[in-house]
Design a protein around this motif. Sequence first.
Motif, PDB file in Angstrom:
ATOM      1  N   ALA A   1      10.175   9.370  -9.671  1.00 44.22           N
ATOM      2  CA  ALA A   1      10.040   8.077  -9.015  1.00 44.22           C
ATOM      3  C   ALA A   1       9.091   8.226  -7.837  1.00 44.22           C
ATOM      4  CB  ALA A   1      11.403   7.594  -8.531  1.00 44.22           C
ATOM      5  N   PRO A   2       8.242   7.216  -7.597  1.00 46.21           N
ATOM      6  CA  PRO A   2       7.335   7.322  -6.460  1.00 46.21           C
ATOM      7  C   PRO A   2       8.112   7.375  -5.152  1.00 46.21           C
ATOM      8  CG  PRO A   2       7.015   5.249  -7.656  1.00 46.21           C
ATOM      9  CD  PRO A   2       8.107   5.980  -8.329  1.00 46.21           C
ATOM     10  N   VAL A   3       7.649   8.170  -4.220  1.00 45.08           N
ATOM     11  CA  VAL A   3       8.250   8.232  -2.894  1.00 45.08           C
ATOM     12  C   VAL A   3       7.656   7.110  -2.052  1.00 45.08           C
ATOM     13  CG1 VAL A   3       8.534   9.659  -0.830  1.00 45.08           C
ATOM     14  CG2 VAL A   3       8.552  10.709  -3.103  1.00 45.08           C
ATOM     15  N   ALA A   4       8.499   6.448  -1.262  1.00 48.12           N
ATOM     16  CA  ALA A   4       8.012   5.358  -0.428  1.00 48.12           C
ATOM     17  C   ALA A   4       6.911   5.839   0.509  1.00 48.12           C
ATOM     18  CB  ALA A   4       9.172   4.775   0.383  1.00 48.12           C
ATOM     19  N   LEU A   5       5.892   5.016   0.680  1.00 47.10           N
ATOM     20  CA  LEU A   5       4.809   5.353   1.588  1.00 47.10           C
ATOM     21  C   LEU A   5       5.338   5.463   3.017  1.00 47.10           C
ATOM     22  CD1 LEU A   5       1.935   3.009   0.334  1.00 47.10           C
ATOM     23  CD2 LEU A   5       2.283   5.424  -0.192  1.00 47.10           C
ATOM     24  N   ARG A   6       4.795   6.422   3.756  1.00 47.67           N
ATOM     25  CA  ARG A   6       5.216   6.595   5.142  1.00 47.67           C
ATOM     26  C   ARG A   6       3.982   6.595   6.040  1.00 47.67           C
ATOM     27  NH1 ARG A   6       9.478  11.233   6.112  1.00 47.67           N
ATOM     28  NH2 ARG A   6       7.678  12.548   5.569  1.00 47.67           N
ATOM     29  N   PRO A   7       3.909   5.660   6.986  1.00 51.41           N
ATOM     30  CA  PRO A   7       2.780   5.651   7.921  1.00 51.41           C
ATOM     31  C   PRO A   7       2.722   6.958   8.708  1.00 51.41           C
ATOM     32  CG  PRO A   7       3.985   3.572   8.016  1.00 51.41           C
ATOM     33  CD  PRO A   7       4.803   4.503   7.177  1.00 51.41           C
ATOM     34  N   LEU A   8       1.529   7.338   9.100  1.00 50.69           N
ATOM     35  CA  LEU A   8       1.312   8.567   9.842  1.00 50.69           C
ATOM     36  C   LEU A   8       1.920   8.444  11.232  1.00 50.69           C
ATOM     37  CD1 LEU A   8      -0.056  11.374   9.929  1.00 50.69           C
ATOM     38  CD2 LEU A   8      -2.102  10.214  10.799  1.00 50.69           C
ATOM     39  N   ALA A   9       2.807   9.363  11.590  1.00 45.91           N
ATOM     40  CA  ALA A   9       3.478   9.320  12.883  1.00 45.91           C
ATOM     41  C   ALA A   9       2.465   9.386  14.015  1.00 45.91           C
ATOM     42  CB  ALA A   9       4.469  10.485  12.987  1.00 45.91           C
ATOM     43  N   GLY A  10       2.621   8.505  14.981  1.00 46.43           N
ATOM     44  CA  GLY A  10       1.762   8.507  16.148  1.00 46.43           C
ATOM     45  C   GLY A  10       0.417   7.854  15.956  1.00 46.43           C
ATOM     46  N   SER A  11       0.133   7.311  14.768  1.00 44.75           N
ATOM     47  CA  SER A  11      -1.169   6.669  14.545  1.00 44.75           C
ATOM     48  C   SER A  11      -1.195   5.294  15.199  1.00 44.75           C
ATOM     49  CB  SER A  11      -1.444   6.544  13.042  1.00 44.75           C
ATOM     50  OG  SER A  11      -0.427   5.774  12.410  1.00 44.75           O
ATOM     51  N   PRO A  12      -2.382   4.808  15.567  1.00 40.90           N
ATOM     52  CA  PRO A  12      -2.490   3.489  16.211  1.00 40.90           C
ATOM     53  C   PRO A  12      -1.977   2.383  15.291  1.00 40.90           C
ATOM     54  CG  PRO A  12      -4.536   4.727  16.439  1.00 40.90           C
ATOM     55  CD  PRO A  12      -3.687   5.485  15.473  1.00 40.90           C
ATOM     56  N   GLU A  13      -1.321   1.402  15.887  1.00 43.42           N
ATOM     57  CA  GLU A  13      -0.818   0.244  15.150  1.00 43.42           C
ATOM     58  C   GLU A  13      -1.724  -0.949  15.448  1.00 43.42           C
ATOM     59  OE1 GLU A  13       3.248  -0.195  16.307  1.00 43.42           O
ATOM     60  OE2 GLU A  13       3.893   1.661  15.316  1.00 43.42           O
ATOM     61  N   VAL A  14      -2.514  -1.318  14.469  1.00 37.84           N
ATOM     62  CA  VAL A  14      -3.495  -2.392  14.654  1.00 37.84           C
ATOM     63  C   VAL A  14      -2.821  -3.741  14.422  1.00 37.84           C
ATOM     64  CG1 VAL A  14      -5.697  -3.331  13.880  1.00 37.84           C
ATOM     65  CG2 VAL A  14      -5.319  -0.851  13.866  1.00 37.84           C
ATOM     66  N   PRO A  15      -2.840  -4.651  15.397  1.00 38.47           N
ATOM     67  CA  PRO A  15      -2.221  -5.970  15.200  1.00 38.47           C
ATOM     68  C   PRO A  15      -2.869  -6.717  14.031  1.00 38.47           C
ATOM     69  CG  PRO A  15      -2.720  -5.596  17.521  1.00 38.47           C
ATOM     70  CD  PRO A  15      -3.391  -4.486  16.751  1.00 38.47           C
ATOM     71  N   LEU A  16      -2.048  -7.484  13.325  1.00 39.96           N
ATOM     72  CA  LEU A  16      -2.570  -8.247  12.193  1.00 39.96           C
ATOM     73  C   LEU A  16      -3.626  -9.251  12.622  1.00 39.96           C
ATOM     74  CD1 LEU A  16       0.402  -8.955   9.759  1.00 39.96           C
ATOM     75  CD2 LEU A  16      -1.948  -8.426   9.099  1.00 39.96           C
ATOM     76  N   ALA A  17      -3.481  -9.787  13.829  1.00 34.35           N
ATOM     77  CA  ALA A  17      -4.475 -10.742  14.312  1.00 34.35           C
ATOM     78  C   ALA A  17      -5.849 -10.082  14.419  1.00 34.35           C
ATOM     79  CB  ALA A  17      -4.038 -11.301  15.672  1.00 34.35           C
ATOM     80  N   ASP A  18      -5.884  -8.794  14.786  1.00 31.79           N
ATOM     81  CA  ASP A  18      -7.164  -8.085  14.873  1.00 31.79           C
ATOM     82  C   ASP A  18      -7.783  -7.910  13.484  1.00 31.79           C
ATOM     83  OD1 ASP A  18      -6.579  -7.955  17.527  1.00 31.79           O
ATOM     84  OD2 ASP A  18      -6.399  -5.762  17.624  1.00 31.79           O
ATOM     85  N   VAL A  19      -6.947  -7.607  12.495  1.00 34.10           N
ATOM     86  CA  VAL A  19      -7.450  -7.453  11.130  1.00 34.10           C
ATOM     87  C   VAL A  19      -7.984  -8.784  10.614  1.00 34.10           C
ATOM     88  CG1 VAL A  19      -6.834  -6.835   8.760  1.00 34.10           C
ATOM     89  CG2 VAL A  19      -5.893  -5.534  10.663  1.00 34.10           C
ATOM     90  N   ALA A  20      -7.242  -9.880  10.893  1.00 33.66           N
ATOM     91  CA  ALA A  20      -7.706 -11.196  10.469  1.00 33.66           C
ATOM     92  C   ALA A  20      -9.032 -11.541  11.128  1.00 33.66           C
ATOM     93  CB  ALA A  20      -6.649 -12.257  10.804  1.00 33.66           C
ATOM     94  N   GLY A  21      -9.190 -11.166  12.404  1.00 31.43           N
ATOM     95  CA  GLY A  21     -10.451 -11.412  13.093  1.00 31.43           C
ATOM     96  C   GLY A  21     -11.596 -10.624  12.479  1.00 31.43           C
ATOM     97  N   ALA A  22     -11.335  -9.361  12.128  1.00 28.06           N
ATOM     98  CA  ALA A  22     -12.366  -8.543  11.489  1.00 28.06           C
ATOM     99  C   ALA A  22     -12.748  -9.125  10.129  1.00 28.06           C
ATOM    100  CB  ALA A  22     -11.875  -7.109  11.337  1.00 28.06           C
ATOM    101  N   ALA A  23     -11.769  -9.640   9.408  1.00 19.65           N
ATOM    102  CA  ALA A  23     -12.049 -10.240   8.100  1.00 19.65           C
ATOM    103  C   ALA A  23     -12.887 -11.498   8.247  1.00 19.65           C
ATOM    104  CB  ALA A  23     -10.735 -10.559   7.387  1.00 19.65           C
TER     105      ALA A  23
END
Length: 346
Positions: free
Chosen positions: A98-120
């Motif tokens: 069974a696939p293992v659940a994805l795990r975000p990299l500990a300590g990595s920057p958390e980019v706000p969704l509003a910033d991603v929407a702005g970049a898009a």
Amino acid sequence: MTDEPELELLRRSDPVPAGDPRWRDRPLDARTELGLRRLLAAETASEAASEAAAASAPRRTARRLGGLVTGLAAVAAAVVAVLVLVLSGAGTTPAVAAPVALRPLAGSPEVPLADVAGAAREAAAQGGGTGTRRGSHVMMWSMGMESGPGARPPVTLPEEHLTRWNADGSGTELVVATDPRHPGEPVISDSGGAPRTVADGEVLHRAAYPPGTLPPYGRSGTEPPDSAKQLRAYLSQVYGCACAGTPELVDALASLLQDWTPGPAGTAAVDELLAAAPGLRPAGAVTDRLGRRGQAYVHDAAGLRRMLVLDPADGRVLGIEETYTQDRPEYRVKAGDVMSYQAWMD
């Protein structure tokens, strides 16, 4: 001394490559099957010498399974990944990881969704790229489950779907059994009504549709709009989504991405809807199941965690994962099991 968590340091120092074939989760090959049969025979002989002949068959079955697990641990002499086993008598489907659940990299920057929407939106304003097109190319990992007496344990079913539609309503559909995590290895499919092992790349479905099969722009007759407000209304009209809650919105967007591949402006509209969704929070950088780096956004509700993986540069939805956060004994599912995962490709 780094402030990086010790567990992350250990992971990075692991000398065994992730792609090492000795440790891949995969259906058992003929040599391993023979070894397991020998272990099973040895365990059965040991039981016969030490237990009363009147022991019941169900109890013998339970003990044999325990001996099998012990034998596997001794043979592997390594950390063993969790396997989903289908034990259904003759013609048993081999074990599948069974696939293992994805795990975000500990300590990595958390980019706000509003910033991603702005970049898009900025990427859309710059032009370039292709516009929205009907059809999609997506890898899917889904959990096949049964409930009730005699239900088989869940199995994970990996498939690749490629759908293309033309302006005249003609199109093609192709579904292939494959798992890019283990290229060339057999995979499990439930085509035909029961789980079975098939060769990597086996065609499960192929169809060609003549002109006029669909209206010019799909089931609604209208291409998805490039405005977030209009897109919400579109989701309600086409997919019946009131989209008052984040789970409903994510599920409706997953359906949209099955039917359409948005262009830059359409992608920006999707991201703007997600940025306004309550409870959808950034979780850091993550590498998806196709090896692409993205930003993870998660939402928990009703025993299920939904994780979206977006490309922070242009806002494209790379994947959506659904993971159980509570045990579901009726389906023999535990918290942490991945229910489904979709990875979209160009």
